[in-house]
Scaffold this active site. Sequence first.
Site, PDB file in Angstrom:
ATOM      1  N   SER A  12      65.085  41.278  36.505  1.00  0.00           N
ATOM      2  CA  SER A  12      64.040  40.263  36.639  1.00  0.00           C
ATOM      3  C   SER A  12      63.935  39.387  35.390  1.00  0.00           C
ATOM      4  O   SER A  12      63.841  38.154  35.490  1.00  0.00           O
ATOM      5  CB  SER A  12      62.687  40.927  36.944  1.00  0.00           C
ATOM      6  OG  SER A  12      62.368  41.891  35.956  1.00  0.00           O
ATOM      7  N   TRP A  13      63.976  39.990  34.194  1.00  0.00           N
ATOM      8  CA  TRP A  13      63.792  39.208  32.974  1.00  0.00           C
ATOM      9  C   TRP A  13      65.014  38.354  32.660  1.00  0.00           C
ATOM     10  O   TRP A  13      64.886  37.181  32.305  1.00  0.00           O
ATOM     11  CB  TRP A  13      63.453  40.140  31.818  1.00  0.00           C
ATOM     12  CG  TRP A  13      62.976  39.500  30.541  1.00  0.00           C
ATOM     13  CD1 TRP A  13      63.235  39.957  29.288  1.00  0.00           C
ATOM     14  CD2 TRP A  13      62.138  38.339  30.360  1.00  0.00           C
ATOM     15  NE1 TRP A  13      62.626  39.156  28.338  1.00  0.00           N
ATOM     16  CE2 TRP A  13      61.946  38.149  28.971  1.00  0.00           C
ATOM     17  CE3 TRP A  13      61.543  37.446  31.245  1.00  0.00           C
ATOM     18  CZ2 TRP A  13      61.190  37.097  28.450  1.00  0.00           C
ATOM     19  CZ3 TRP A  13      60.786  36.388  30.726  1.00  0.00           C
ATOM     20  CH2 TRP A  13      60.609  36.228  29.352  1.00  0.00           C
ATOM     21  N   ARG A  33      76.418  43.146  36.230  1.00  0.00           N
ATOM     22  CA  ARG A  33      77.423  44.203  36.163  1.00  0.00           C
ATOM     23  C   ARG A  33      78.078  44.437  37.525  1.00  0.00           C
ATOM     24  O   ARG A  33      79.224  44.882  37.618  1.00  0.00           O
ATOM     25  CB  ARG A  33      76.758  45.502  35.681  1.00  0.00           C
ATOM     26  CG  ARG A  33      77.722  46.609  35.299  1.00  0.00           C
ATOM     27  CD  ARG A  33      76.957  47.852  34.884  1.00  0.00           C
ATOM     28  NE  ARG A  33      76.060  47.606  33.766  1.00  0.00           N
ATOM     29  CZ  ARG A  33      76.424  47.669  32.493  1.00  0.00           C
ATOM     30  NH1 ARG A  33      77.675  47.980  32.175  1.00  0.00           N
ATOM     31  NH2 ARG A  33      75.551  47.438  31.539  1.00  0.00           N
ATOM     32  N   LYS A 107      62.948  46.212  25.327  1.00  0.00           N
ATOM     33  CA  LYS A 107      61.845  46.757  24.529  1.00  0.00           C
ATOM     34  C   LYS A 107      61.922  48.279  24.582  1.00  0.00           C
ATOM     35  O   LYS A 107      61.484  48.899  25.553  1.00  0.00           O
ATOM     36  CB  LYS A 107      60.501  46.254  25.064  1.00  0.00           C
ATOM     37  CG  LYS A 107      60.342  44.739  24.980  1.00  0.00           C
ATOM     38  CD  LYS A 107      59.062  44.273  25.649  1.00  0.00           C
ATOM     39  CE  LYS A 107      58.891  42.750  25.553  1.00  0.00           C
ATOM     40  NZ  LYS A 107      57.662  42.284  26.244  1.00  0.00           N
ATOM     41  N   SER A 140      55.097  38.651  28.466  1.00  0.00           N
ATOM     42  CA  SER A 140      55.870  37.697  29.280  1.00  0.00           C
ATOM     43  C   SER A 140      56.444  38.373  30.520  1.00  0.00           C
ATOM     44  O   SER A 140      57.607  38.766  30.536  1.00  0.00           O
ATOM     45  CB  SER A 140      57.010  37.115  28.436  1.00  0.00           C
ATOM     46  OG  SER A 140      57.718  38.164  27.781  1.00  0.00           O
ATOM     47  N   LYS A 193      54.071  49.765  23.125  1.00  0.00           N
ATOM     48  CA  LYS A 193      52.980  49.450  24.059  1.00  0.00           C
ATOM     49  C   LYS A 193      53.259  50.025  25.437  1.00  0.00           C
ATOM     50  O   LYS A 193      52.331  50.271  26.220  1.00  0.00           O
ATOM     51  CB  LYS A 193      52.730  47.940  24.121  1.00  0.00           C
ATOM     52  CG  LYS A 193      53.939  47.065  24.406  1.00  0.00           C
ATOM     53  CD  LYS A 193      54.281  46.918  25.875  1.00  0.00           C
ATOM     54  CE  LYS A 193      55.537  46.086  26.026  1.00  0.00           C
ATOM     55  NZ  LYS A 193      56.036  46.003  27.400  1.00  0.00           N
ATOM     56  N   SER A 256      53.376  45.279  35.628  1.00  0.00           N
ATOM     57  CA  SER A 256      53.900  46.239  34.661  1.00  0.00           C
ATOM     58  C   SER A 256      54.430  47.492  35.346  1.00  0.00           C
ATOM     59  O   SER A 256      53.673  48.240  35.977  1.00  0.00           O
ATOM     60  CB  SER A 256      52.809  46.624  33.661  1.00  0.00           C
ATOM     61  OG  SER A 256      53.192  47.748  32.905  1.00  0.00           O
ATOM     62  N   ARG A 257      55.733  47.756  35.194  1.00  0.00           N
ATOM     63  CA  ARG A 257      56.314  48.977  35.762  1.00  0.00           C
ATOM     64  C   ARG A 257      55.695  50.214  35.131  1.00  0.00           C
ATOM     65  O   ARG A 257      55.502  51.230  35.798  1.00  0.00           O
ATOM     66  CB  ARG A 257      57.819  48.992  35.527  1.00  0.00           C
ATOM     67  CG  ARG A 257      58.567  47.814  36.090  1.00  0.00           C
ATOM     68  CD  ARG A 257      60.024  47.860  35.646  1.00  0.00           C
ATOM     69  NE  ARG A 257      60.668  46.567  35.839  1.00  0.00           N
ATOM     70  CZ  ARG A 257      61.894  46.296  35.459  1.00  0.00           C
ATOM     71  NH1 ARG A 257      62.620  47.224  34.846  1.00  0.00           N
ATOM     72  NH2 ARG A 257      62.418  45.099  35.666  1.00  0.00           N
TER      73      ARG A 257
END
Length: 343
Positions: A12-13, A33, A107, A140, A193, A256-257
């Site tokens: 997604s990002w 990939r 992250k 983001s 976080k 948020s996963r």
Amino acid sequence: MPVNIAVLGAGSWGTALGIHLALKELPVTLWSRSPERALKMRSERMNRQYLPDILFPELLDITSDLSGAVKNASVVVLAVPSQAVRSLSQACFPLLSPETIVVNTAKGFEEQTLLRLTQVMASEAPDSLQERLVVLSGPSHAEEVARRLPTTVVIAAKHKEIAEQIQDLLMDSVLRVYTNPDVIGVELGGALKNVIALATGIADGLGFGDNTRAALMTRGLAEIARLGIKMGAEVSTFAGLTGIGDLIVTCNSMHSRNRRAGIQLGKGVPLTRVLADMGMVVEGITTTKTAFFLSRKFQVPMPIAEEIYQVLYHGKEPLASVRHLMERRKTHEIEEVVLRNGW
């Protein structure tokens, strides 16, 4: 040198960044990939799996050929999960020009070594790339960036000139980009976080309220900052976008996963089933383990992270962890203030 951008990783990002850059009329190649997924995205002109209904701009190309993707690239963006950063660095770094800037967006930490991801990249990079490694972080969500909703992020790099090149590359009327020389703080805030987002999700799954979430976020930020200072970060970074900003968005949003995974854990769903149902990497799971061992290594108390570690890796009941956190010995809120005032 003409700007050619390769975004490596079609989650997604990575997809959202590819769309954003292509809409700035920059030539972008998005690498997947999987040859099958690349072919599907190329024919449908969208990433139906992660960002359905967002059409690809004309200047966004898609490939599964890594060598072709990075050939002549002046900027390479790594948009893969944290545990894949080393293997992708090993594969692509030998193919890059000495003038290439490499931007990491993951992250987390490397689980086996406890290294920050720029440290992982540096350990695989030739001398020519050592000074050209960049971090992109901040609050983001990919879903909102792809829809061109106003967003702010941070670029961190060793050298101001490198950071400003990527700032100029990304910035437009819907994406405001700040720079920060504190690479360590930016990386730690973005990674840690996710542990607190798991905690707030668990609290939501247990049926707790806003008071509990506020407590976990505030005390969680204190834990992040304590560890960050010991690891060489600037404390003020944690009051910025990659600290409290990222914490706010990750702990409160259903995008948020980590929060969604925490909610299921709080409802009693086993971790193996939670991960299977998510179908995507939940970075906070491995980051929790890393945070636990880093807190031991640097002798920093991180009670929330430790309790989440016990829940995830030792089967502790979430309610028992809540009781343990609430019944810890009494203490001051901010020890530094007490010490400064001789209270």
